[in-house]
Design a protein around this motif. Structure first.
Motif, mmCIF file in Angstrom:
data_model
loop_
_atom_site.group_PDB
_atom_site.id
_atom_site.type_symbol
_atom_site.label_atom_id
_atom_site.label_comp_id
_atom_site.label_asym_id
_atom_site.label_seq_id
_atom_site.Cartn_x
_atom_site.Cartn_y
_atom_site.Cartn_z
ATOM 1 N N VAL A 4 22.281 53.209 -27.995
ATOM 2 C CA VAL A 4 20.915 53.706 -28.116
ATOM 3 C C VAL A 4 20.185 53.466 -26.803
ATOM 4 C CG1 VAL A 4 18.707 53.537 -29.354
ATOM 5 C CG2 VAL A 4 20.868 53.183 -30.593
ATOM 6 N N ILE A 56 21.551 48.454 -27.086
ATOM 7 C CA ILE A 56 20.277 49.167 -27.018
ATOM 8 C C ILE A 56 19.590 48.813 -25.697
ATOM 9 C CG2 ILE A 56 19.174 47.367 -28.433
ATOM 10 C CD1 ILE A 56 17.279 49.583 -29.495
ATOM 11 N N LEU A 99 21.172 53.933 -35.359
ATOM 12 C CA LEU A 99 20.040 53.019 -35.502
ATOM 13 C C LEU A 99 19.208 53.464 -36.686
ATOM 14 C CD1 LEU A 99 17.714 51.495 -32.838
ATOM 15 C CD2 LEU A 99 16.682 52.786 -34.687
ATOM 16 N N ILE A 145 21.518 48.240 -36.522
ATOM 17 C CA ILE A 145 22.421 48.816 -35.529
ATOM 18 C C ILE A 145 23.838 48.387 -35.895
ATOM 19 C CG2 ILE A 145 23.041 48.942 -33.078
ATOM 20 C CD1 ILE A 145 20.180 48.164 -32.384
#
Length: 557
Positions: A446, A366, A284, A346
């Motif tokens: 993430v 994420i 990220l 990303i």
């Protein structure tokens, strides 16, 4: 022996027991407690959630909650048993001779009434001999003692017009208005930022010398205990298991449970060293993130030009006080709020530019672990439904999602039976493990953890932090860990950024930020950390696991 040493205690609790309602998890909220409090001292009562410390403090004012029964004991205030007082005597005593500072200052103040009038009301009830002009003068004098800026302005302000720390100072002024003999402070700094907490703790110590009262300070934070306590009482499941001078309890605890609590206090020492030579692609990247809100005719910059890179297996801690912009950053990254400007890259795509099905598919990359383990899980759904819902919506077959859920429950340290139960059947620490399992069910690259351990007791917090570290080693995901607590940041981060008023004022490796902070705000946060000069004795991992197991067995028994 001096006259002061020979003076009788201002409060003496003898053999106090308070019974819980039938079908509770144990018989007693408080069991056979014996304590004394002297003038001019601070007695810290420390324990985890459910230990009985707040129930005991409410009994001192003879104000236990409905459903609880004081089954035995005496509470002697200046030699008289409070438990035998009539309602008229209790009304005269409460707020005048024995006063309480509550945990949440905004909840303790009437939002529709100016704060000066609320302190004035204490004088009006307990000191009817003072005329209105005298009450105002006494209130302004108290505000000066509380180190409130511009007391006249504060007097005419509503609670929402002053800060949380100022609200807590007003609540302390209310408690001290009639110069009480006993001050009970029930977690009075838990809801405050660390710098404001430091100021309130200093104020309480200062006022102890001025008023010569006895203070019972209830807390779960041993760092606070190290800063202010004269004596310490440790409670566990309703019993005082250890009691003694602060130095003895903090540095040489006798009981295993006390040793466990002391050991659970995170150290202000970093535990991870990142590889600075890495040049692999980031998982990220935030580029020039801004978030602006229009408030009336003003623009409020909640987030200003945030930039950072996060790689697999790394943890970035975002540290700051309330209003610093750290939660705005988290929400902007995951698009719970749309940034005004900037990019979140990303897998070489700008996550902020995705729409429709493309955005829906990318959301799995994420995920977030939320702050409140009680409010973030739907109480009407089973754990199995909560953990499998995301994957099923993303097209994963139900049987595959179910098997993955069982694997995740095992991974976060819960039994397979948890799949069929509801959130209400679990403790706070267990609920947070469920929240972690839910986030990981999407197999994200993430994970954003927004104050995800701040609502937990220290011993549970330590277990959850260890779990997050262990899971990261196994899954190799990147973690953005939002926290106001530098001690927590030290235990989990490779890198730390410190935020103030929407700006990332400092960024560096965790070791550099702790050992050589550059920005004055970072230095102020480190200086204000409770218990910064206390170096508690540590347990070996084997001893800690043994005590946890023995404590769990004793509770079941």
């Amino acid at each position: 022996m001096t006259q002061e040493a020979a003076a009788p205690p201002v409060l003496e609790i003898r053999n106090l027991s308070i019974e819980l309602p039938r079908k509770a998890d144990r018989r007693h909220a408080v069991k056979d407690v014996n304590l004394t409090l002297n003038r001019g001292e601070i007695l810290c009562v420390v324990g985890e959630s459910g230990s009985g410390k707040s129930v005991m403090s409410s009994a001192i004012m003879n104000a236990v909650a409905p459903g609880l029964t004081i089954s035995s004991g005496e509470i002697l205030f200046k030699g008289e048993d409070v438990l035998t007082f009539s309602e008229d005597r209790l009304r005269d005593m409460r707020g005048a001779r024995i006063a309480m500072i509550y945990q949440e200052p905004m909840a303790a103040l009437n939002p529709s009434m100016k704060v000066g009038k609320q302190v004035d009301e204490v004088f009006q009830y307990h000191r009817p001999d003072i005329r209105p002009a005298g009450r105002r003068a006494e209130t302004l004098k108290l505000f000066e003692q509380m180190h409130l800026p511009t007391p006249q302005r504060i007097y005419d302000s509503y609670p929402h017009q002053i800060s949380g720390g100022q609200c807590q100072r007003v609540v302390i002024a209310m408690a001290l208005a009639c110069k009480p003999d006993i001050l009970i402070a029930d977690e009075p700094t838990t809801a405050l930022d660390v710098t404001t907490q430091r100021q309130i703790l200093s104020l309480i110590q200062e006022l102890k010398g001025i008023y010569d009262n006895g203070t019972i300070f209830i807390t779960h934070d041993f760092g606070v205990v190290a800063d202010i306590a004269d004596r310490v009482a440790v409670m566990c499941w309703g019993e005082v298991i250890e009691h003694g001078p602060a130095d003895q309890v903090l540095m040489h605890p006798r009981e295993d449970y006390t040793r466990l609590l002391v050991d659970a206090m995170p150290a202000l020492e970093t535990t991870r060293v990142p590889d600075l030579s890495r040049d692999d692609a980031p998982v990220l990247e935030a580029r020039h993130l801004h978030k602006t809100y229009d408030v009336g005719s003003k623009e409020v910059h909640a987030l200003k030009d945030a930039n950072f890179v996060l790689r697999r297996g790394e943890t970035l801690a975002v540290v700051g006080e309330s209003g610093s912009g750290k939660s705005t950053l988290a929400k902007a990254l995951i698009r719970l709020t749309e940034p005004t400007e900037g990019s979140v890259i990303i897998h070489e795509r700008d996550f902020l530019r995705l729409r429709g099905r493309e955005l829906q598919a990318a959301r799995r990359e994420i995920q977030m672990i939320f702050q409140d383990p009680f409010g973030s899980l739907n109480p009407s759904h089973t754990v199995g439904y909560i953990v499998t819902r995301g994957p099923v919506l993303m097209g994963v077959p139900k049987d595959a999602a179910r098997e993955r859920a069982f694997e995740l429950l095992d991974l976060v340290g819960l039994q397979r039976e948890a799949f069929y139960r509801y959130p209400r059947n679990f403790s706070g620490g267990q609920r947070q493990r469920i929240g972690i399992a839910r986030a990981l069910s999407m197999e994200p690259d993430v994970v954003i953890a927004d104050e995800s351990v701040s609502a937990l007791d220290l011993s549970v917090q330590k277990q959850v932090l260890r779990l997050i570290n262990d899971l990261q080693r196994k899954l190799n995901n990147g973690i953005i860990f939002i926290t106001h607590d530098l001690r927590v940041a030290a235990q989990i981060s490779d890198y730390i950024t410190v935020m103030e008023r929407g700006v990332m004022v400092e960024f560096g490796t965790a070791e550099d930020v702790f050992s050589a902070p550059k920005h004055s705000y970072t230095k102020m946060l480190l200086e204000a950390a409770p218990g910064k000069d206390w170096h508690p004795p540590r347990l070996s991992p084997e001893d800690a696991e043994r005590i946890i197991a023995e404590t769990a067995e004793s509770r079941i028994a």
